[in-house]
Design a protein around this motif. Structure first.
Motif, PDB file in Angstrom:
ATOM      1  N   LEU A  10       0.835  -1.190   0.000  1.00 41.59           N
ATOM      2  CA  LEU A  10       0.000   0.000   0.000  1.00 41.59           C
ATOM      3  C   LEU A  10       0.875   1.248   0.000  1.00 41.59           C
ATOM      4  O   LEU A  10       1.944   1.263   0.600  1.00 41.59           O
ATOM      5  N   ALA A  15      -5.587   3.578   5.240  1.00 41.85           N
ATOM      6  CA  ALA A  15      -6.444   2.726   4.413  1.00 41.85           C
ATOM      7  C   ALA A  15      -7.287   1.866   5.341  1.00 41.85           C
ATOM      8  O   ALA A  15      -6.867   1.547   6.454  1.00 41.85           O
ATOM      9  N   ALA A  16      -8.476   1.523   4.891  1.00 41.04           N
ATOM     10  CA  ALA A  16      -9.338   0.617   5.652  1.00 41.04           C
ATOM     11  C   ALA A  16      -9.401  -0.714   4.915  1.00 41.04           C
ATOM     12  O   ALA A  16      -9.763  -0.763   3.737  1.00 41.04           O
ATOM     13  N   HIS A  17      -9.022  -1.789   5.579  1.00 39.14           N
ATOM     14  CA  HIS A  17      -9.063  -3.133   4.993  1.00 39.14           C
ATOM     15  C   HIS A  17     -10.515  -3.603   5.008  1.00 39.14           C
ATOM     16  O   HIS A  17     -11.136  -3.673   6.064  1.00 39.14           O
ATOM     17  N   ILE A  18     -11.085  -3.886   3.849  1.00 36.13           N
ATOM     18  CA  ILE A  18     -12.504  -4.240   3.775  1.00 36.13           C
ATOM     19  C   ILE A  18     -12.673  -5.643   3.213  1.00 36.13           C
ATOM     20  O   ILE A  18     -11.816  -6.156   2.488  1.00 36.13           O
ATOM     21  N   LEU A  19     -13.795  -6.262   3.552  1.00 33.95           N
ATOM     22  CA  LEU A  19     -14.104  -7.617   3.104  1.00 33.95           C
ATOM     23  C   LEU A  19     -15.339  -7.583   2.222  1.00 33.95           C
ATOM     24  O   LEU A  19     -16.407  -7.154   2.659  1.00 33.95           O
ATOM     25  N   HIS A  25     -15.378  -8.347  -6.586  1.00 35.98           N
ATOM     26  CA  HIS A  25     -14.205  -7.474  -6.504  1.00 35.98           C
ATOM     27  C   HIS A  25     -14.067  -6.580  -7.730  1.00 35.98           C
ATOM     28  O   HIS A  25     -13.870  -5.363  -7.608  1.00 35.98           O
ATOM     29  N   ARG A  42      -6.893  -2.867  -4.883  1.00 33.73           N
ATOM     30  CA  ARG A  42      -6.700  -4.295  -4.636  1.00 33.73           C
ATOM     31  C   ARG A  42      -5.209  -4.566  -4.506  1.00 33.73           C
ATOM     32  O   ARG A  42      -4.418  -4.161  -5.347  1.00 33.73           O
ATOM     33  N   HIS A  43      -4.848  -5.262  -3.453  1.00 39.33           N
ATOM     34  CA  HIS A  43      -3.461  -5.671  -3.231  1.00 39.33           C
ATOM     35  C   HIS A  43      -3.477  -7.155  -2.884  1.00 39.33           C
ATOM     36  O   HIS A  43      -3.974  -7.538  -1.822  1.00 39.33           O
ATOM     37  N   ASP A  46      -6.717  -8.914  -1.318  1.00 40.95           N
ATOM     38  CA  ASP A  46      -7.404  -8.035  -0.373  1.00 40.95           C
ATOM     39  C   ASP A  46      -7.799  -6.712  -1.012  1.00 40.95           C
ATOM     40  O   ASP A  46      -7.110  -6.197  -1.902  1.00 40.95           O
ATOM     41  N   TYR A  48      -8.853  -2.605  -0.218  1.00 48.99           N
ATOM     42  CA  TYR A  48      -8.657  -1.537   0.755  1.00 48.99           C
ATOM     43  C   TYR A  48      -9.410  -0.292   0.301  1.00 48.99           C
ATOM     44  O   TYR A  48      -9.417   0.050  -0.878  1.00 48.99           O
ATOM     45  N   ARG A  50      -9.572   3.643   0.310  1.00 52.47           N
ATOM     46  CA  ARG A  50      -8.740   4.832   0.485  1.00 52.47           C
ATOM     47  C   ARG A  50      -9.629   6.060   0.329  1.00 52.47           C
ATOM     48  O   ARG A  50     -10.633   6.021  -0.381  1.00 52.47           O
TER      49      ARG A  50
END
Length: 234
Positions: A10, A15-19, A25, A42-43, A46, A48, A50
């Motif tokens: 990142l 950043a907020a990690h989201i599911l 996606h 996308r990383h 996962d 994120y 922003r």
């Protein structure tokens, strides 16, 4: 020697990690790609969230509530613009060692119906357009967020209530004729009754099911956002 930056790393900032269900996606990445004030990256496997609104946050505790509000609105926009469409497998491609493609066409293809959200409006994903329109008015932002919550009748009624506040009141909203008046009244009456069902236990005639009311409110919110855009362009 300069160290190579990991492509999955990142960039600097919050950043907020989201599911999100992996099947969706790509739809989210298309709808909320950078540049946008709130975007998805996308990383690896996962996703994120922003946002430019994270920049001034002094801590993770400050980022968290902002991320929740943004994600609620994004979810509402995705739900607002989703459609059911056909997906077909028309062929199989095999790429050999030299990079050459070998294509086999299939005349009787496997067919399925999937939910998607890649509708384009005005040259950009409609979900992004919905967020932009809602951001022009606090009550429409709230309506989109409540629509994204999907908590049941309560959130559906709060969405209607927020749209009414944007319009200046219930009667004013009806006079706009954004959707058929009878359908609006039916959805509102059912939502109001059902959110208090345990207290009232009051049966209604011609009551809308949750699915019916959801569609009516979706159409109402879409029309309200379009009306707001039209007003701004006048």
């Amino acid at each position: 020697m300069t160290e190579k930056k990991n492509s999955a790393q990142l960039s600097e900032g919050w950043a907020a990690h989201i599911l999100i269900d992996q099947a969706y996606h790509d739809a989210w990445l298309i709808a909320f790609a950078h540049p946008f004030e709130n975007w998805i990256e996308r990383h690896g496997d996962d996703l994120y969230l922003r946002s430019v609104f994270f920049k001034s946050c002094p801590s993770a505790r400050a980022v968290h509530p902002i991320a929740i509000v943004i994600l609620r609105m994004m979810t509402g926009a995705m739900l607002l613009t989703q459609i059911t469409h056909d997906a077909r497998i028309l062929g199989v491609v095999n790429v050999d060692g030299s990079g050459r493609r070998h294509v086999t066409l299939i005349t009787e293809s496997f067919h399925m119906r999937v939910a998607g959200s890649s509708i384009i409006e005005g040259g950009e994903p409609a979900a992004r357009t919905a967020v932009k329109r809602a951001s022009k008015n606090l009550y429409l932002e709230e309506a989109l967020a409540y629509f994204g919550d999907q908590g049941g009748w309560f959130d559906l009624y709060k969405c209607i209530e927020s749209i009414e506040q944007w319009a200046g009141g219930g009667h004013e909203l009806e006079d706009m004729n954004l959707i058929p008046r009878d359908e609006f009244k039916r959805a509102k009456r059912s939502a109001n009754n059902m959110r208090h069902a345990r207290l009232k236990n009051k049966a209604l005639t011609n009551e809308a099911s949750f699915d019916e009311a959801w569609v009516i409110v979706r159409d109402l919110l879409s029309a309200a956002l379009a009306r707001k855009e039209k007003e701004l362009n006048q």
